[in-house]
Design a protein around this motif. Sequence first.
Motif: not given
Length: 269
Positions: A264-268
């Motif tokens: 979630v951190y990387i993508v969003f």
Amino acid sequence: MSSDAGRWSPILPVVAIVSAIGLGAGGLFLGFLLTIVGGLALTLVGIEVTPSLGIVLSLVFVQGIGCAGVALAYVNLQPDIRSVVRRRLGVPIDASQFSIGARIPGLREGIVVVVGYVLAFAGALAGAFTITTYQALAGTDLETGTNQAAQIGMENPEVLLLLIPASILLIGPGEELLFRGVVQGRLREVFSPVTAIVTTSVVFAGLHWFALTGGSATGNLVSIGVLVVPSLVFGTSYEYTDNVVVPALIHGIYNATLFSLLYVYIVFG
């Protein structure tokens, strides 16, 4: 778990520690070795080992064969191994059978899974917070290393989507069979519950040193120290329930949460 009560010898604790560490480290080493050989074999036949394929190889060979395979092999071969070792050491031979408790968790054990997961994750968060606070107050960077799987995931987020279910289906079960089922179970034959849990947790966390990339020696040592906390939860849950499925679920869900948050951190983020 079996017991050597009544047949104790001063050499038994030494044998237990050596065999336990050897089984844990040996299982992981075998898995890593097979992963390298498998990758080289695929390369030789013209198949590109992508990050996703590399993770699959690692899961199959490290968690599948190295961890689960060695654990199950030890359970089956232990009677013969015990007889040979004890005969050569001059220790009385008994007929006790080593076993790993495993069954579908009931309601009480389900509660242990939930509580254990919360404690493991809270412990990891507390450790991370402590490191961050120390660095801020001291004005220094401990340069902690990054787990190799997480590093690959940061560079290839799609790999994390594979690691999330694999955490519950392969990583948790495989590593817990070896470390809690065999390593902790082996130590538990001659040591108290606290000694067996703590020793196994330190060994388990320490072996993760080889999975870290970058970082300073001090920083990586601190990272390993933080990992001891959830490992203590895994070990305690196994001792309390005598059911390896319980720590396997806690471990798997714990890892899946970390990979999910990273994705979630990387993508969003």
